[in-house]
Design a protein around this motif. Structure first.
Motif, PDB file in Angstrom:
ATOM      1  N   GLN A  56      68.950  44.434  39.290  1.00 56.17           N
ATOM      2  CA  GLN A  56      69.691  44.659  38.701  1.00 56.17           C
ATOM      3  C   GLN A  56      70.843  44.264  39.566  1.00 56.17           C
ATOM      4  O   GLN A  56      71.205  44.732  40.891  1.00 56.17           O
ATOM      5  N   VAL A  58      75.268  44.399  39.964  1.00 55.36           N
ATOM      6  CA  VAL A  58      75.798  46.522  39.983  1.00 55.36           C
ATOM      7  C   VAL A  58      77.786  46.106  40.584  1.00 55.36           C
ATOM      8  O   VAL A  58      76.979  45.714  41.655  1.00 55.36           O
ATOM      9  N   VAL A 119      76.250  54.991  36.983  1.00 54.00           N
ATOM     10  CA  VAL A 119      74.739  54.294  38.040  1.00 54.00           C
ATOM     11  C   VAL A 119      73.533  55.761  37.791  1.00 54.00           C
ATOM     12  O   VAL A 119      72.332  54.894  38.286  1.00 54.00           O
ATOM     13  N   MET A 122      70.745  54.182  36.191  1.00 51.04           N
ATOM     14  CA  MET A 122      70.337  53.216  36.363  1.00 51.04           C
ATOM     15  C   MET A 122      69.083  53.337  37.320  1.00 51.04           C
ATOM     16  O   MET A 122      68.811  53.698  38.035  1.00 51.04           O
ATOM     17  N   VAL A 125      67.807  48.578  40.745  1.00 50.74           N
ATOM     18  CA  VAL A 125      68.767  47.998  41.187  1.00 50.74           C
ATOM     19  C   VAL A 125      69.024  46.352  42.710  1.00 50.74           C
ATOM     20  O   VAL A 125      68.896  47.437  44.057  1.00 50.74           O
ATOM     21  N   ALA A 128      74.484  45.834  44.936  1.00 51.90           N
ATOM     22  CA  ALA A 128      75.928  47.197  43.747  1.00 51.90           C
ATOM     23  C   ALA A 128      77.251  46.565  45.187  1.00 51.90           C
ATOM     24  O   ALA A 128      77.276  46.762  46.421  1.00 51.90           O
ATOM     25  N   LEU A 144      72.980  55.217  44.355  1.00 49.54           N
ATOM     26  CA  LEU A 144      72.312  54.222  44.740  1.00 49.54           C
ATOM     27  C   LEU A 144      71.076  54.382  45.826  1.00 49.54           C
ATOM     28  O   LEU A 144      69.911  53.811  45.250  1.00 49.54           O
ATOM     29  N   ARG A 147      68.502  54.486  44.153  1.00 50.33           N
ATOM     30  CA  ARG A 147      68.124  53.524  42.699  1.00 50.33           C
ATOM     31  C   ARG A 147      67.351  52.027  43.029  1.00 50.33           C
ATOM     32  O   ARG A 147      67.830  50.898  42.059  1.00 50.33           O
TER      33      ARG A 147
END
Ligand SMILES: C[S@@+](CC[C@H](N)C(=O)[O-])C[C@H]1O[C@@H](n2cnc3c(N)ncnc32)[C@H](O)[C@@H]1O
Length: 198
Positions: A56, A58, A119, A122, A125, A128, A144, A147
């Motif tokens: 992902q 972000v 976030v 999520m 990731v 980001a 993060l 993630r």
């Protein structure tokens, strides 16, 4: 990527750069200003985003969508969609205009709400960009860290220009074994961190 900037994208970038410069000069209140990254930071982030592993994409802190336009170049090349988060509805109206004017709505998804809530929900990731208020910076990077895919990248803006407002934060992230990190002196200073396999 940079060779594919459309006339509409260049025109909107130029327009937003002019608004941001005027905001900074004319005393526009802090929370109403666009507070965008400079163009070279945009190029740097686009290269980082294009180089990230699969997963992902972000952005935390959309404002009028200027940095999202730079990141959209990488997303278009990767076949990904950028999720860009902001809690200010007025900024998201401007960002929607930016995406519509530049034909970028298919590669940027605007999400309204508080970054920490969004976030937290999520996973997976790959890249980001964190460019929100300083008070949520560390919490955002902490979320993060759990993630990101291995090798996933986090970039945090303003770490040199606003170092005094984030005491201890840089040291903490630089010492965190979950990241290999460095402060890159481009624009306002971009902390660039890569998730380790730990
Ligand atoms: C510095 S501006 C972002 C500039 C943008 N990245 C650019 O370069 O074009 C910061 C933005 O973060 C948003 N913001 C600040 N704290 C936030 C939070 N906790 N959750 C979501 N958005 C937040 C603000 O509304 C503001 O639009």
């Amino acid at each position: 990527m940079f060779h594919d900037l459309s006339p509409a994208m260049l025109a909107r970038m130029t327009e937003l750069e002019a608004i941001d410069a005027a905001d900074r000069a004319d005393g526009t209140p802090h929370n109403q200003r666009l507070r965008q990254i400079p163009p070279n930071t945009g190029r740097y982030l686009a290269i980082l985003a294009a180089s990230a592993p699969a997963g992902q994409m972000v952005e935390v802190g959309t404002s009028a969508g200027y940095s999202a336009l730079w990141l959209s170049l990488a997303c278009r090349q990767r076949g990904d969609v950028l999720t860009s988060i902001d809690r200010d509805p007025d900024k998201l109206v401007l960002a929607r205009q930016t995406l519509d004017l530049t034909g970028s709505s298919d590669v940027v998804r605007l999400v309204s709400g508080d970054a920490l809530d969004i976030v937290a929900a999520m996973a997976g990731v790959a890249f980001a960009f964190v460019d929100a208020n300083r008070d949520v910076l560390l919490a955002c990077v902490e979320l993060l860290a759990d993630r990101l895919v291995p090798g996933g990248l986090v970039a945090v803006d303003n770490v040199i220009s606003h170092a005094a407002e984030i005491p201890g934060v840089l040291e903490r992230i630089l010492a965190d074994p979950r990241f290999d990190a460095v402060v890159v002196p481009i624009g306002s200073g971009v902390l660039t961190a890569r998730r380790t396999a730990r």
